[in-house]
Each structure stands twice: as C-alpha cells, then as structure tokens.
Design a protein around this motif. Structure first.
Motif, PDB file in Angstrom:
ATOM      1  N   CYS A   7      27.125  21.971  83.690  1.00  0.00           N
ATOM      2  CA  CYS A   7      26.866  23.154  82.872  1.00  0.00           C
ATOM      3  C   CYS A   7      28.163  23.950  82.853  1.00  0.00           C
ATOM      4  O   CYS A   7      28.425  24.773  83.734  1.00  0.00           O
ATOM      5  CB  CYS A   7      25.717  23.987  83.424  1.00  0.00           C
ATOM      6  SG  CYS A   7      25.285  25.361  82.308  1.00  0.00           S
ATOM      7  N   ARG A   8      28.967  23.709  81.844  1.00  0.00           N
ATOM      8  CA  ARG A   8      30.332  24.215  81.837  1.00  0.00           C
ATOM      9  C   ARG A   8      30.565  25.123  80.633  1.00  0.00           C
ATOM     10  O   ARG A   8      30.222  24.789  79.499  1.00  0.00           O
ATOM     11  CB  ARG A   8      31.314  23.042  81.834  1.00  0.00           C
ATOM     12  CG  ARG A   8      31.051  22.063  82.989  1.00  0.00           C
ATOM     13  CD  ARG A   8      32.061  20.947  83.060  1.00  0.00           C
ATOM     14  NE  ARG A   8      32.182  20.224  81.809  1.00  0.00           N
ATOM     15  CZ  ARG A   8      33.206  19.413  81.510  1.00  0.00           C
ATOM     16  NH1 ARG A   8      34.199  19.266  82.363  1.00  0.00           N
ATOM     17  NH2 ARG A   8      33.235  18.765  80.364  1.00  0.00           N
ATOM     18  N   VAL A  46      27.521  29.594  81.167  1.00  0.00           N
ATOM     19  CA  VAL A  46      27.052  30.739  81.954  1.00  0.00           C
ATOM     20  C   VAL A  46      27.981  31.937  81.806  1.00  0.00           C
ATOM     21  O   VAL A  46      27.560  33.079  81.967  1.00  0.00           O
ATOM     22  CB  VAL A  46      26.906  30.329  83.435  1.00  0.00           C
ATOM     23  CG1 VAL A  46      26.428  31.490  84.302  1.00  0.00           C
ATOM     24  CG2 VAL A  46      25.932  29.158  83.561  1.00  0.00           C
ATOM     25  N   GLN A  58      23.340  35.081  85.159  1.00  0.00           N
ATOM     26  CA  GLN A  58      24.159  34.043  85.784  1.00  0.00           C
ATOM     27  C   GLN A  58      23.589  33.672  87.147  1.00  0.00           C
ATOM     28  O   GLN A  58      23.421  32.486  87.465  1.00  0.00           O
ATOM     29  CB  GLN A  58      25.593  34.535  85.941  1.00  0.00           C
ATOM     30  CG  GLN A  58      26.364  34.658  84.644  1.00  0.00           C
ATOM     31  CD  GLN A  58      27.805  35.083  84.867  1.00  0.00           C
ATOM     32  OE1 GLN A  58      28.346  34.963  85.970  1.00  0.00           O
ATOM     33  NE2 GLN A  58      28.437  35.605  83.829  1.00  0.00           N
ATOM     34  N   TRP A  97      22.194  29.951  88.326  1.00  0.00           N
ATOM     35  CA  TRP A  97      22.723  29.164  89.447  1.00  0.00           C
ATOM     36  C   TRP A  97      21.593  28.781  90.402  1.00  0.00           C
ATOM     37  O   TRP A  97      21.553  27.642  90.893  1.00  0.00           O
ATOM     38  CB  TRP A  97      23.794  29.951  90.201  1.00  0.00           C
ATOM     39  CG  TRP A  97      25.035  30.306  89.454  1.00  0.00           C
ATOM     40  CD1 TRP A  97      25.709  31.494  89.498  1.00  0.00           C
ATOM     41  CD2 TRP A  97      25.798  29.465  88.552  1.00  0.00           C
ATOM     42  NE1 TRP A  97      26.817  31.459  88.694  1.00  0.00           N
ATOM     43  CE2 TRP A  97      26.908  30.234  88.095  1.00  0.00           C
ATOM     44  CE3 TRP A  97      25.646  28.163  88.093  1.00  0.00           C
ATOM     45  CZ2 TRP A  97      27.854  29.720  87.208  1.00  0.00           C
ATOM     46  CZ3 TRP A  97      26.590  27.656  87.193  1.00  0.00           C
ATOM     47  CH2 TRP A  97      27.669  28.420  86.768  1.00  0.00           C
ATOM     48  N   LEU A 142      27.003  19.711  91.064  1.00  0.00           N
ATOM     49  CA  LEU A 142      26.977  20.687  89.976  1.00  0.00           C
ATOM     50  C   LEU A 142      28.405  20.979  89.543  1.00  0.00           C
ATOM     51  O   LEU A 142      29.226  21.422  90.346  1.00  0.00           O
ATOM     52  CB  LEU A 142      26.295  21.982  90.431  1.00  0.00           C
ATOM     53  CG  LEU A 142      26.341  23.166  89.450  1.00  0.00           C
ATOM     54  CD1 LEU A 142      25.580  22.840  88.159  1.00  0.00           C
ATOM     55  CD2 LEU A 142      25.760  24.427  90.101  1.00  0.00           C
ATOM     56  N   VAL A 144      30.789  23.162  86.946  1.00  0.00           N
ATOM     57  CA  VAL A 144      30.751  24.371  86.116  1.00  0.00           C
ATOM     58  C   VAL A 144      32.096  24.551  85.420  1.00  0.00           C
ATOM     59  O   VAL A 144      33.059  23.823  85.687  1.00  0.00           O
ATOM     60  CB  VAL A 144      30.382  25.612  86.954  1.00  0.00           C
ATOM     61  CG1 VAL A 144      29.079  25.372  87.715  1.00  0.00           C
ATOM     62  CG2 VAL A 144      31.496  26.004  87.919  1.00  0.00           C
ATOM     63  N   GLU A 198      34.223  29.866  85.521  1.00  0.00           N
ATOM     64  CA  GLU A 198      32.936  30.189  86.148  1.00  0.00           C
ATOM     65  C   GLU A 198      32.975  29.914  87.646  1.00  0.00           C
ATOM     66  O   GLU A 198      33.605  28.955  88.105  1.00  0.00           O
ATOM     67  CB  GLU A 198      31.819  29.370  85.492  1.00  0.00           C
ATOM     68  CG  GLU A 198      31.654  29.693  84.011  1.00  0.00           C
ATOM     69  CD  GLU A 198      30.801  28.688  83.256  1.00  0.00           C
ATOM     70  OE1 GLU A 198      30.255  29.059  82.206  1.00  0.00           O
ATOM     71  OE2 GLU A 198      30.689  27.528  83.705  1.00  0.00           O
ATOM     72  N   ARG A 199      32.290  30.745  88.390  1.00  0.00           N
ATOM     73  CA  ARG A 199      32.171  30.586  89.831  1.00  0.00           C
ATOM     74  C   ARG A 199      30.785  31.045  90.253  1.00  0.00           C
ATOM     75  O   ARG A 199      30.209  31.961  89.649  1.00  0.00           O
ATOM     76  CB  ARG A 199      33.211  31.437  90.592  1.00  0.00           C
ATOM     77  CG  ARG A 199      34.655  31.151  90.286  1.00  0.00           C
ATOM     78  CD  ARG A 199      35.121  29.805  90.810  1.00  0.00           C
ATOM     79  NE  ARG A 199      36.552  29.623  90.624  1.00  0.00           N
ATOM     80  CZ  ARG A 199      37.131  29.250  89.486  1.00  0.00           C
ATOM     81  NH1 ARG A 199      36.381  29.059  88.408  1.00  0.00           N
ATOM     82  NH2 ARG A 199      38.437  29.093  89.416  1.00  0.00           N
ATOM     83  N   THR A 253      35.851  24.142  90.753  1.00  0.00           N
ATOM     84  CA  THR A 253      34.638  24.466  89.983  1.00  0.00           C
ATOM     85  C   THR A 253      33.602  23.351  90.095  1.00  0.00           C
ATOM     86  O   THR A 253      32.939  22.979  89.132  1.00  0.00           O
ATOM     87  CB  THR A 253      34.980  24.743  88.495  1.00  0.00           C
ATOM     88  OG1 THR A 253      35.709  23.642  87.931  1.00  0.00           O
ATOM     89  CG2 THR A 253      35.786  26.018  88.356  1.00  0.00           C
ATOM     90  N   THR A 254      33.459  22.838  91.298  1.00  0.00           N
ATOM     91  CA  THR A 254      32.509  21.764  91.600  1.00  0.00           C
ATOM     92  C   THR A 254      31.745  22.125  92.868  1.00  0.00           C
ATOM     93  O   THR A 254      32.336  22.587  93.844  1.00  0.00           O
ATOM     94  CB  THR A 254      33.242  20.427  91.814  1.00  0.00           C
ATOM     95  OG1 THR A 254      34.017  20.123  90.648  1.00  0.00           O
ATOM     96  CG2 THR A 254      32.258  19.296  92.068  1.00  0.00           C
TER      97      THR A 254
END
Length: 292
Positions: free
Chosen positions: A224-225, A228, A236, A240, A253, A255, A259-260, A275-276
């Motif tokens: 999901c990139r 969000v 958000q 998550w 997951l 992203v 995003e974080r 971002t993983t």
C-alpha cells in the motif's frame, strides 16, 4: 448578466465554502484530505464533470452529489479527485526485497501445498500488481500450479477496468527490464498487453480502504504505497492498524517513500527495510478462508 454567471466551469473556481464542501464529501467517503490550496486541482478535475452534466456552477453540483439521485456522480467525483500516479517497478528497492527476502520462503510454502496471498492496495491501473506478478513468475515459473494469488484493489472503477484489461502505452515499459518485456508483454495494436497467465494470477476489485473490507483471509504480503499519505493522521493510524490485522504471521507490509508508521510501540510490526515492515511471528492459527 454578471461576470460570474458568464464564466464556464473551466474558468470558474470553487469558492472557499464550496471547496470546503467538496473536501468534506471526499473526506467522509474516503478519508482523503484536500486543502484550500487545492482549488485549481479541484477546478481542473471537476470542470469536465460539470460540463457533462450541463451545470454552470459548483453549488448546483454539490447539491446533486449530496442528493439521493447523485450516488453515481458522487462515485465519479471521487474518481476524478483521486490521484493515480504509478509505473512498473516504482520504488525498485521494494521489488529487490520482494525477490531476495519475501518471496523465496513463500514460494517454498506454496510448493508444499500452502495457500499464499498478496494484496496490492491502491493498485491504480495495475502496474504495481503486474510488477509483483512478474517477480513471482521470475522466481517460480510453475506459479500457475500453486495456490498463489494477488488481489489488486482501487477505489476508482476506471482504474480497475484498466488493470483488468492489462493494456498499456509502450512508453509505460520504460521501467521494465528488456528481458521481461519480451517474456511478459505482446503487441496489441498501438499498445502492449500483459501476458494472459499473469492476468489470471490477479483478481481486480473495486474497494474503498476507508470502508469495511470484505476479505476474511490474511495476506502474506501487502503493498500500500503512496496512498495513505493523502489521509489525515487519524485515518492513517487506523489504516496501519487494519493492515496489521490483515497480515499473516511474519507477513510483509510495503509502504510509500513518503510514508511511515508513526508509532510502532503499540504494534506487532517491526521495521524490515526502507519503508518496509514485517509482522512478528504469532501463535494464532492462520486464517484460510478465501477472498475470491
């Protein structure tokens, strides 16, 4: 006739209170936030809708999309205001992690008879889902014999239709390695089409992430990139949490680059790369009901 009345939808910007009303409709339906600074974006994307409906002002349009008879136009409005930016193998580091770390054990489990499911959430026109499918085909040429499937979902029905067709402009292949272009694409008139076996690996579904999800089974991998980022902080955080609940033990997951997950202290997710994230192993029984 006043100057305002002579303006066409192409020229007329929504007034601040009209922009606020449009933003509220979009937020209530999807969790997406648009600000007063987005007036020109709203104008450029909705002017076509006003023209097609024969409307000359935003007040009339807002009244229509909030009425019982305006349900379909409300969907069209959401589609128009949804940002669809994508390309094959976007943020390539995620696909490197997919190839080297995430897929090998999952493919081994699939060959042992287990059920493996992946989800491209906010899939746009399918390029992300097909990128995942190509990585699977590279790692497991026997993928068609395995209980391994990809769900690709998006709020925009036009994007879902495009993904199902799997037809793209040749320019879209610029980020696809040459050998993959030869193996997984064929000419279709002036366009190129993804190979049928890869299309059969993916189920495309229209889905609003802000609403209830129909899926019951868990996913081993969720992408999901760059979705969000358009939501407000509360939306958000809820999303998550919902993704975490939808992951299988030790699931992945991925992203977007901006995003974080702000707070991992109350989460079973741990950082597993740029971002993983990955879900910690659990002792609960894996859910096996299907989503298709």
């Amino acid at each position: 006739m006043s100057t305002t009345e002579q303006l066409t939808p192409n020229q007329l910007s929504p007034a601040p209170h009209e922009l606020e009303a449009i933003a509220r409709i979009l937020h209530d339906a999807t969790g997406i936030v648009i600000t007063q600074g987005k007036s020109s974006m709203v104008q450029s994307r909705l002017s076509k809708r006003l023209r097609e409906l024969g409307m000359s002002d935003y007040a009339t349009y807002i009244a229509h999309v909030t009425s019982e008879s305006g349900v379909e136009e409300r969907r069209a409005m959401i589609s128009a205001l949804t940002t669809n930016v994508t390309r094959f193998f976007r943020e390539n580091h995620h696909f490197e992690t997919l190839s080297t770390a995430a897929l090998p054990p999952l493919i081994a489990r699939a060959r042992a008879g287990e059920r493996i499911r992946l989800w491209s959430a906010g899939s746009s026109n399918g390029q992300e889902a097909y990128s995942i499918a190509m990585m699977i085909a590279e790692a497991a040429p026997d993928y068609a014999k395995l209980d391994l499937r990809i769900l690709a979902s998006d709020i925009d029905p036009h994007m879902i239709a495009a993904g199902q067709a799997g037809l793209y402009d040749s320019s879209a292949l610029a980020s696809v390695p040459t050998d993959m272009q030869r193996k997984y694409f064929s000419r279709k008139g002036e366009k190129v089409q993804i190979a049928t076996p890869l299309r059969e690996l993916i189920s495309f579904r229209e889905l609003n992430l802000h609403e209830q999800w129909p899926m019951r089974g868990r996913f081993d991998i969720i992408f999901c990139r760059n979705v969000v980022i358009y939501f407000d902080p509360d939306a958000q955080a809820r999303l998550w949490q919902r993704f975490e609940a939808q992951l299988a033990p030790e699931g992945w997951l991925f992203v977007g680059h901006s995003e974080r997950i702000a707070d991992l202290s109350q989460s079973n997710l741990v950082t597993a790369g740029v971002t993983t994230y990955r879900l910690r192993a659990e002792t609960t029984t894996r859910e096996t009901r299907k989503w298709h």
